[in-house]
Write a protein that holds these residues in place. Structure first.
Motif, PDB file in Angstrom:
ATOM      1  N   UNK A 159       0.855  -1.201   0.000  1.00  0.00           N
ATOM      2  CA  UNK A 159       0.000   0.000   0.000  1.00  0.00           C
ATOM      3  C   UNK A 159       0.888   1.247   0.000  1.00  0.00           C
ATOM      4  N   UNK A 160       0.500   2.237  -0.803  1.00  0.00           N
ATOM      5  CA  UNK A 160       1.398   3.399  -0.952  1.00  0.00           C
ATOM      6  C   UNK A 160       1.643   4.123   0.379  1.00  0.00           C
ATOM      7  N   UNK A 161       0.668   4.047   1.294  1.00  0.00           N
ATOM      8  CA  UNK A 161       0.844   4.766   2.560  1.00  0.00           C
ATOM      9  C   UNK A 161       1.861   4.098   3.472  1.00  0.00           C
ATOM     10  N   UNK A 162       2.235   2.863   3.166  1.00  0.00           N
ATOM     11  CA  UNK A 162       3.215   2.169   4.016  1.00  0.00           C
ATOM     12  C   UNK A 162       4.433   1.710   3.204  1.00  0.00           C
ATOM     13  N   UNK A 163       4.669   2.384   2.075  1.00  0.00           N
ATOM     14  CA  UNK A 163       5.896   2.180   1.291  1.00  0.00           C
ATOM     15  C   UNK A 163       6.900   3.228   1.736  1.00  0.00           C
ATOM     16  N   UNK A 164       8.138   2.812   1.955  1.00  0.00           N
ATOM     17  CA  UNK A 164       9.111   3.772   2.496  1.00  0.00           C
ATOM     18  C   UNK A 164      10.425   3.813   1.720  1.00  0.00           C
ATOM     19  N   UNK A 165      10.576   2.949   0.719  1.00  0.00           N
ATOM     20  CA  UNK A 165      11.904   2.808   0.108  1.00  0.00           C
ATOM     21  C   UNK A 165      12.044   3.383  -1.288  1.00  0.00           C
ATOM     22  N   UNK A 166      11.097   4.272  -1.670  1.00  0.00           N
ATOM     23  CA  UNK A 166      11.224   4.895  -2.991  1.00  0.00           C
ATOM     24  C   UNK A 166      11.884   6.262  -2.825  1.00  0.00           C
ATOM     25  N   UNK A 167      12.531   6.707  -3.901  1.00  0.00           N
ATOM     26  CA  UNK A 167      13.258   7.980  -3.839  1.00  0.00           C
ATOM     27  C   UNK A 167      12.343   9.118  -3.386  1.00  0.00           C
ATOM     28  N   UNK A 168      11.048   9.034  -3.755  1.00  0.00           N
ATOM     29  CA  UNK A 168      10.135  10.127  -3.410  1.00  0.00           C
ATOM     30  C   UNK A 168       9.722  10.105  -1.929  1.00  0.00           C
ATOM     31  N   UNK A 169      10.036   9.035  -1.210  1.00  0.00           N
ATOM     32  CA  UNK A 169       9.658   8.940   0.207  1.00  0.00           C
ATOM     33  C   UNK A 169      10.635   9.724   1.077  1.00  0.00           C
ATOM     34  N   UNK A 170      10.154  10.116   2.254  1.00  0.00           N
ATOM     35  CA  UNK A 170      10.973  10.975   3.127  1.00  0.00           C
ATOM     36  C   UNK A 170      12.118  10.230   3.806  1.00  0.00           C
ATOM     37  N   UNK A 171      12.176   8.922   3.635  1.00  0.00           N
ATOM     38  CA  UNK A 171      13.070   8.111   4.464  1.00  0.00           C
ATOM     39  C   UNK A 171      14.465   7.915   3.873  1.00  0.00           C
ATOM     40  N   UNK A 172      15.452   7.885   4.734  1.00  0.00           N
ATOM     41  CA  UNK A 172      16.800   7.468   4.362  1.00  0.00           C
ATOM     42  C   UNK A 172      17.549   8.443   3.471  1.00  0.00           C
ATOM     43  N   UNK A 173      18.790   8.033   3.169  1.00  0.00           N
ATOM     44  CA  UNK A 173      19.680   8.823   2.310  1.00  0.00           C
ATOM     45  C   UNK A 173      19.879   7.978   1.046  1.00  0.00           C
ATOM     46  N   UNK A 174      19.792   8.597  -0.102  1.00  0.00           N
ATOM     47  CA  UNK A 174      19.928   7.845  -1.363  1.00  0.00           C
ATOM     48  C   UNK A 174      21.184   6.984  -1.322  1.00  0.00           C
ATOM     49  N   UNK A 175      21.080   5.762  -1.832  1.00  0.00           N
ATOM     50  CA  UNK A 175      22.224   4.844  -1.776  1.00  0.00           C
ATOM     51  C   UNK A 175      23.458   5.494  -2.411  1.00  0.00           C
ATOM     52  N   UNK A 176      23.252   6.228  -3.492  1.00  0.00           N
ATOM     53  CA  UNK A 176      24.386   6.847  -4.191  1.00  0.00           C
ATOM     54  C   UNK A 176      25.059   7.923  -3.338  1.00  0.00           C
ATOM     55  N   UNK A 177      24.289   8.522  -2.417  1.00  0.00           N
ATOM     56  CA  UNK A 177      24.855   9.585  -1.579  1.00  0.00           C
ATOM     57  C   UNK A 177      25.426   9.030  -0.274  1.00  0.00           C
TER      58      UNK A 177
END
Ligand code: LLP
Length: 423
Positions: A159-177
């Motif tokens: 469900x989109x409300x519980x997805x956290x691992x896309x670039x557009x989500x507020x979570x984490x630092x991009x793997x490349x960074x």
């Protein structure tokens, strides 16, 4: 697998008829099964018995002290996302050195408190947070072990409300960074970057997104080590989905195979943050039917639990199975009904056009798979009392959160200083 079964026609939690609890404490109430909690923890931990693994229960799924204690007694650590959860985890018997503090917006006060407690690891989600943490820890003369949470830009297909691992989500630092973030962390006082963390979402029913995220993480660990960072742990988050409608889903052992395939040879401690998988099927919400209403277009079963008690159907269109506490006869006919609560909005609906056997006023119903993200997300909307929580173990049951009184509830507010209190 859970321990809510019919015995002689009565739905039981382990050896306790749920109707007995209803008679004693009234409805609605949440009921949790110790045997189910223990079983789920064991199934998960046994899947990683051949690795150095730490299971940090995601307290957000169910923060009841007795639930935390049940898991802590089995050796669980905790994943917490607020000072409140940290205090609960400690009070529930989880040692600080088994606690991971996650979350995208830890306040400075929360960071300071976590450092004072000596938590195992804080997972950092941004450069400003890293800088704040460094300054606070250095100010205390401490060096904190940290993880950096990466955002692998993976679609968890949940469900989109519980997805956290896309670039557009507020979570984490991009793997490349991430390499730059680790370099920054290594240069700062007060922090020691020892771990890479990832969590891509909740209620994942497909293992491929996990495989993609963990593969990205493993490649990053190699790169970071080549740059001289000592990565001791990887934190793989939670997210494993559970069956809400008896569908067959990947098991912990299947998930473990994906984990081991992707990160098993890194020589790192594996940290997991399962929430739903441990507690979801270990809880039910029991409610009594107030009225059966023949609407213009539908039949409504109006129960005394509402969306404020269990938000998931209203918030995520979640499907929860509903069973009567008295088993219906084998040949009972089924007909579609809407099971709704008394709250004054249409989203207060637990089931739409659900085929159920005949239900009468006064009947008791159990809303299943309510152990995760149930009581913790409750509110007093419509000025309703928070629902009590019961823990069962074998033939024993205990109130582990009492129903508050209306006096408790009214005491929470006060009049403004200029308002006349004599009325
Ligand atoms: N770790 C982190 C960093 C998380 O954000 C979460 C859940 C977990 C672990 C635990 O995930 P689990 O194993 O329970 O899937 N209220 C929603 C679920 C929100 C999940 C938030 N984060 C629901 O009722 O479906």
């Amino acid at each position: 697998m859970n321990h809510f079964q019919y015995i002689d026609g009565a739905l039981h939690a382990e050896d306790v008829p749920l109707a007995d609890i209803a008679a004693a404490v009234g409805t609605p109430f949440y009921c949790y099964s110790t045997a189910t909690l223990e079983r789920h923890y064991k199934v998960f931990s046994e899947a990683f018995a051949d690795h150095d693994a730490l299971i940090c229960y995601a307290v957000k799924a169910n923060a009841n002290l007795a639930v935390i204690r049940t898991l802590a007694d089995l050796g669980a650590g905790a994943d917490v996302v607020s000072e409140g959860e940290l205090r609960k985890a400690l009070a529930g018997g989880v040692p600080a050195d088994r606690i991971v503090f996650s979350g995208v917006g830890k306040t400075h006060a929360e960071i300071a408190y976590a450092l004072d407690c000596g938590v195992m690891q804080l997972n950092v989600e941004s450069i400003p947070e890293l800088e704040a943490l460094s300054a606070i820890a250095a100010g205390k003369g401490i060096t904190a072990s940290i993880g950096i949470r990466i955002n692998p830009d993976v679609d968890a297909r949940t469900h989109e409300k519980i997805s956290t691992g896309k670039a557009e989500n507020k979570f984490g630092i991009a793997a490349a960074a991430a390499p730059e973030a680790f370099a920054r962390a290594a240069a700062l006082p007060g922090v020691r970057p020892v771990s890479v963390a990832v969590h891509i979402g909740s209620q994942l029913t497909d293992l491929e997104p996990f495989r993609a995220a963990f593969t990205t993480l493993a490649a990053l660990v190699g790169e970071l080590r080549a740059q001289g960072h000592e990565i001791e742990r990887v934190d793989l988050g939670g997210g494993l989905g559970i069956p809400y409608r008896e569908e067959s889903l990947p098991l912990p052992i299947d998930y473990a195979a994906v984990v081991k395939g992707a990160v098993g040879n890194l020589g790192c401690q594996l940290v997991f943050e399962p929430g739903r998988m441990l507690v979801g099927n270990a809880g039910v919400l029991v409610s009594r039917v107030i009225y059966v209403k023949e609407g213009e277009a539908k039949r409504f079963v109006i129960v005394d639990a509402a969306m404020n008690d269990l938000m998931r159907p209203a918030m995520y269109d979640a499907w929860h199975d509903i069973k009567p506490l008295n088993a219906p006869p084998q040949d009972a006919p089924v007909a579609p009904v809407d099971v709704v609560g008394p709250a004054c909005e249409t989203s207060d609906t637990f089931a739409r056009q659900r085929n159920l056997t005949p239900i009468r006023e006064g009947d008791l119903l159990a809303i299943l798979t309510a152990g995760a993200y149930g009581a913790v997300m409750a509110s007093t909307y419509n000025v309703r009392l928070l629902t009590p929580e019961i823990l069962v173990r074998g033939s024993k049951w205990s109130i582990v959160r009492a129903r508050p009184s209306y006096e408790d509830l009214l005491r929470q507010d006060s009049l403004a200083t200029w308002q006349d209190r004599s009325i």
